[in-house]
Write a protein that holds these residues in place. Structure first.
Motif, PDB file in Angstrom:
ATOM      1  N   SER A  95     -46.665  61.533 -14.831  1.00 21.28           N
ATOM      2  CA  SER A  95     -47.703  62.575 -15.047  1.00 21.28           C
ATOM      3  C   SER A  95     -48.992  61.798 -15.322  1.00 21.28           C
ATOM      4  O   SER A  95     -49.626  62.280 -16.486  1.00 21.28           O
ATOM      5  CB  SER A  95     -47.233  63.425 -16.043  1.00 21.28           C
ATOM      6  OG  SER A  95     -45.910  64.020 -15.506  1.00 21.28           O
ATOM      7  N   CYS A 117     -45.215  70.462 -13.976  1.00 25.35           N
ATOM      8  CA  CYS A 117     -44.697  69.122 -13.445  1.00 25.35           C
ATOM      9  C   CYS A 117     -44.060  68.623 -14.676  1.00 25.35           C
ATOM     10  O   CYS A 117     -43.024  67.889 -14.814  1.00 25.35           O
ATOM     11  CB  CYS A 117     -45.928  68.390 -13.398  1.00 25.35           C
ATOM     12  SG  CYS A 117     -46.556  68.875 -11.848  1.00 25.35           S
ATOM     13  N   HIS A 161     -41.005  66.321  -6.583  1.00 27.64           N
ATOM     14  CA  HIS A 161     -40.926  65.820  -7.847  1.00 27.64           C
ATOM     15  C   HIS A 161     -39.488  65.685  -8.577  1.00 27.64           C
ATOM     16  O   HIS A 161     -39.076  64.578  -9.205  1.00 27.64           O
ATOM     17  CB  HIS A 161     -41.495  67.034  -8.847  1.00 27.64           C
ATOM     18  CG  HIS A 161     -42.167  66.478 -10.048  1.00 27.64           C
ATOM     19  ND1 HIS A 161     -42.669  65.171 -10.632  1.00 27.64           N
ATOM     20  CD2 HIS A 161     -41.397  66.872 -11.494  1.00 27.64           C
ATOM     21  CE1 HIS A 161     -42.745  65.032 -11.849  1.00 27.64           C
ATOM     22  NE2 HIS A 161     -41.825  66.060 -12.341  1.00 27.64           N
ATOM     23  N   MET A 181     -49.887  64.479  -7.611  1.00 31.79           N
ATOM     24  CA  MET A 181     -49.572  63.500  -8.506  1.00 31.79           C
ATOM     25  C   MET A 181     -49.992  61.951  -7.762  1.00 31.79           C
ATOM     26  O   MET A 181     -50.184  61.250  -8.578  1.00 31.79           O
ATOM     27  CB  MET A 181     -48.085  63.272  -8.859  1.00 31.79           C
ATOM     28  CG  MET A 181     -47.333  64.585  -9.034  1.00 31.79           C
ATOM     29  SD  MET A 181     -47.570  65.043 -10.996  1.00 31.79           S
ATOM     30  CE  MET A 181     -46.023  63.836 -11.511  1.00 31.79           C
TER      31      MET A 181
END
Length: 266
Positions: A180, A12, A247, A217
């Motif tokens: 994040s 990520c 993302h 997330m």
């Protein structure tokens, strides 16, 4: 609670480093300034880009939007700010892109881990004590918290959240995309609670963006949004979840919505 496995976390944070969108437009060269700044705070060597607004004048004073991951996102943000100012028939803003002076995960992470050294506090001190004074002195930025915003995506969004919770006096507008917030067992959410009383009396703006497909997330995203809506009455808060996107492919839409929110509230 661990929100993602280690391999997912590293992915990520790192994906944006290798992702580059096709950009057919760039800021007009006559309004682009570039310089290099070596920090005495953390030793990083940062490439800085500044997009001057249309009809920029040395006699003016300008709001400023600082953009993390400048190599990836500066052009899109600068062009969107230009478009917003033109469409609204109003004065534009300075857009300041901050390049990578270290590994981005070292600068953007608030605590040390296997995937980042936790240099966020030093990085924001560099921004506050070295970069901002230069932007204000050389480019006529308004020397006030209320006139400054910061935008970041992914690990950059994590840093935006940390700036809000732990260094709230630097920026008033926070544009926080696919953050994040799972990092270090949601350290940003824990810091929000610790610093809530001293931060909640301030004024400002906070935009949260996410992609609908970013399911892992979402829990800390929702938790942080709830805290903003519940405890920060003097903040304009807006969130948007881009339908059907993940993302990376949600980023362009959320940048445009974030910049709209920024202009609506300055």
């Amino acid at each position: 609670m661990k929100l993602c496995s280690t391999w997912y976390l590293a992915g990520c944070l790192g994906l944006t480093l290798f992702f580059s969108a096709c950009k057919k437009e760039t800021i007009e060269k006559s309004r682009l300034r570039e310089f290099n700044l070596t920090s005495t705070v953390n030793g990083g060597n940062y490439d800085i880009k500044v997009a001057l607004p249309e009809n920029y004048a040395a006699s003016g004073e300008y709001h400023t939007l600082y953009v993390l991951d400048a190599k990836l996102d500066f052009d899109l943000v600068a062009l969107e700010c230009e478009r917003q100012a033109r469409d609204r028939h109003r004065e534009g803003v300075l857009v300041v892109g901050i390049g990578w002076g270290h590994d981005r995960l070292d600068d953007y992470t608030p605590t040390p881990s296997k995937i980042g050294s936790g240099g966020a506090d030093k990085f924001i001190r560099f921004i506050e004590t070295e970069l901002i004074p230069r932007i204000e002195s050389e480019f006529h930025a308004v020397p006030a918290r209320a006139a400054r915003g910061i935008l970041g995506h992914s690990a950059g969004g994590l840093f935006v959240g940390h700036s809000f919770t732990n260094h709230n006096g630097v920026f008033a507008s926070y544009l926080c995309l696919s953050p994040s917030f799972w990092y270090d067992d949601a350290i940003v959410l824990r810091n929000e609670k610790v610093n809530r009383e001293q931060n909640r009396t301030g004024r400002g703006n906070f935009f949260l963006g996410l992609g609908e497909m970013e399911e892992k997330m979402r829990p800390p995203f929702v938790g942080f949004r709830s805290a903003l809506q519940t405890y920060y009455p003097n903040y304009a808060v807006q969130d948007y979840i881009t339908p059907g996107k993940g993302h990376l492919d949600s980023k362009e839409t959320n940048i445009k919505r974030a910049v709209t929110f920024f202009f609506d509230n300055i």
